[in-house]
Design an enzyme around this catalytic site. Structure first.
Site: not given
Length: 383
Positions: A126, A129, A161, A244, A366
Site C-alpha cells: 500500500q 502515506s 510494509s 481494510e 485521532e
C-alpha cells in the site's frame, strides 16, 4: 443479530485451527520475527488455504471465491490474527485490494490481478502515506503526471510494509497540476519492479526490518494501471480503506494474550486478576463492535463510522492488555521474542512491543475519532 456461529462455521474453525497448529513452529510470532524461511512458510500456508477454498471464500465465484457468508470469513480472520497472521501481508490482497479491484477495476485488471490474489501467491504493498502526509493523507504531494499513454511518477511514500518483497503496489498520487486536497488524485496499480522505483528500508526499534520508504524518480506507469478514473482517486482510496479497516479481527489476539497472562504465576495477584477480567470484558465489546460491521456488510449496507468505532475499540484494547503485561512481567515484557527468557514462545513480548503502534498505523486514533464525531454524531469539523 444472531451472535452464535453455525455448526458448519465452527467445524471450519476447528479445521483451520488444526492446520495452523500443525504447520506453525513454536516460536512463530509472524513473518518479521524469525528466520527468512518463515516468509516461504507463510506463502506455503496461504497457498494451502487457497487450495482448500478458504482464502477468498467471500469473493464472488467468478473471481475465484465461493460466495460464502461474511461470517465464515470472520472465522478465518479471528483464527489467523490470533495466530500472528500466518498469511503475512497477503491479507491485504484478500481483505481490501482484491475487493477494490472487483469494485473499481476494468475487466483486464480483474483478469490480470485477481487470480493470483485468490491463489495466495502474490504480495502487494500500500503506497498511500508520505513524509508530510500520513494522518492527513489529502496533503500528499507525489505526482503522477499524465503524458500520452502513461503517467510519470515522482515523489516518496513512507511506512510501507512489505514493500521490499511486494510484486505490485496500490499507489495514490496527484494527477492534476494545481489540484489540492481531495481533488485531482488517481489510484494506480503498479509493478514494483518498474525502473525508477527504489525501495529503502527504515530501521525501527520493533525488531526485524518491517517498514520501507519508496522513492519514485520519473517512473513510467502505463495509463491502463488506473483503478477507477483519473481525478477520482480519493473516492477509490477511501472505499479501499473502508474494506481494510473491517478486515482484521484484532480482538482475537488480545484475547489470546490475556489467556496467556492469566496462566502465569505472577498474575495471581487480585489486582491483576481484576484487570484481566476487565480487559476480557473490553475484548468482548471490541468483538461485538466488529460483529456489528460484519452484520452491516452481510445485509448489503456500507459501514462508515462503524468501522472506525470498531478499530478504536480494538487498538485501545491492545494497549490496555499491553499495560497489564508490563505489570505482570516488568522489563521482561519487551525482550526479544526469540530470547531464551521469553515466555509463551515470545507471543506476549511481541504483542507488548507493537501495541503502542496500533493507534498510529492504518488510520491514526485521532482521525478515526474525527470520523466517528462527524459521520456518527453529526458534529461539525472545526479545522
Amino acid at each position: 443479530m444472531d451472535l452464535d456461529f453455525s455448526e458448519e462455521q465452527e467445524q471450519f474453525r476447528a479445521e483451520l485451527r488444526a492446520l495452523l497448529e500443525s504447520r506453525l513452529p513454536d516460536d512463530w510470532v509472524g513473518i518479521f520475527h524469525g528466520p527468512d524461511e518463515y516468509l516461504d512458510l507463510s506463502f506455503s500456508i496461504t497457498r494451502e488455504m487457497a487450495e482448500r477454498g478458504w482464502l477468498t471464500q467471500t469473493w464472488p465465484e467468478e473471481y475465484g471465491g465461493r460466495g460464502a457468508s461474511n461470517w465464515r470469513q470472520v472465522v478465518l480472520q479471528e483464527e489467523t490474527w490470533a495466530y500472528f497472521e500466518p498469511r503475512g501481508g497477503q491479507y491485504m490482497g484478500v481483505n481490501w485490494i482484491g475487493p477494490a479491484i472487483i469494485r473499481f477495476g476494468t475487466d483486464e485488471q480483474k483478469m490480470r490481478f485477481l487470480p493470483r490474489i485468490a491463489a495466495g501467491d502474490v504480495q502487494w504493498a500500500q503506497l498511500f502515506s508520505e513524509p508530510g502526509a500520513g494522518s492527513d493523507l489529502a496533503a500528499l504531494r507525489t505526482k503522477a503526471t499524465p503524458t500520452g499513454d502513461a503517467f510519470i511518477v515522482n515523489g516518496e511514500k513512507i511506512w510501507t510494509s512489505y514493500g521490499d518483497y511486494a510484486e505490485y503496489g496500490v499507489l495514490l498520487a496527484r494527477c492534476e497540476a494545481g489540484s489540492e486536497r481531495h481533488a485531482g488524485l488517481v489510484v494506480l496499480l503498479i509493478d514494483m519492479s518498474t525502473p525508477g522505483i527504489e525501495v529503502k528500508p527504515i530501521a525501527t526499534p520493533l525488531g526485524k526490518h518491517k517498514l520501507n520508504s519508496v522513492v519514485f524518480t520519473d517512473a513510467v506507469i502505463p495509463a491502463d494501471a488506473v483503478l477507477g478514473a483519473p481525478g477520482d482517486g480519493w473516492r477509490v482510496a477511501m472505499a479501499s480503506l473502508a474494506f481494510e479497516r473491517v478486515g482484521v479481527a484484532r480482538y482475537a489476539r488480545s484475547t489470546r494474550i490475556l489467556g496467556e497472562l492469566e496462566r502465569l504465576p505472577e498474575a495471581d495477584r487480585p489486582e491483576i486478576q481484576r484487570d484481566i477480567a476487565t480487559a476480557l470484558a473490553g475484548a468482548r465489546v471490541a468483538e461485538l463492535m466488529s460483529y456489528l460491521v460484519v452484520d452491516m456488510k452481510e445485509r448489503g449496507e456500507v459501514p462508515t463510522w462503524q468501522g472506525s468505532a470498531a478499530r478504536v475499540h480494538n487498538v485501545t484494547l491492545e494497549q490496555r492488555v499491553s499495560a497489564i503485561a508490563d505489570r505482570v512481567l516488568g522489563p521482561m515484557a519487551i525482550v526479544d521474542s526469540h530470547d531464551t527468557a521469553a515466555v509463551e514462545g515470545g507471543e506476549i513480548e511481541d504483542f507488548t512491543r507493537l501495541a503502542p503502534t496500533g493507534t498510529v498505523t492504518a488510520g491514526a486514533y485521532e482521525i478515526q475519532m474525527g470520523i466517528i464525531a462527524q459521520r456518527g454524531l453529526g458534529l461539525e469539523r472545526i479545522r
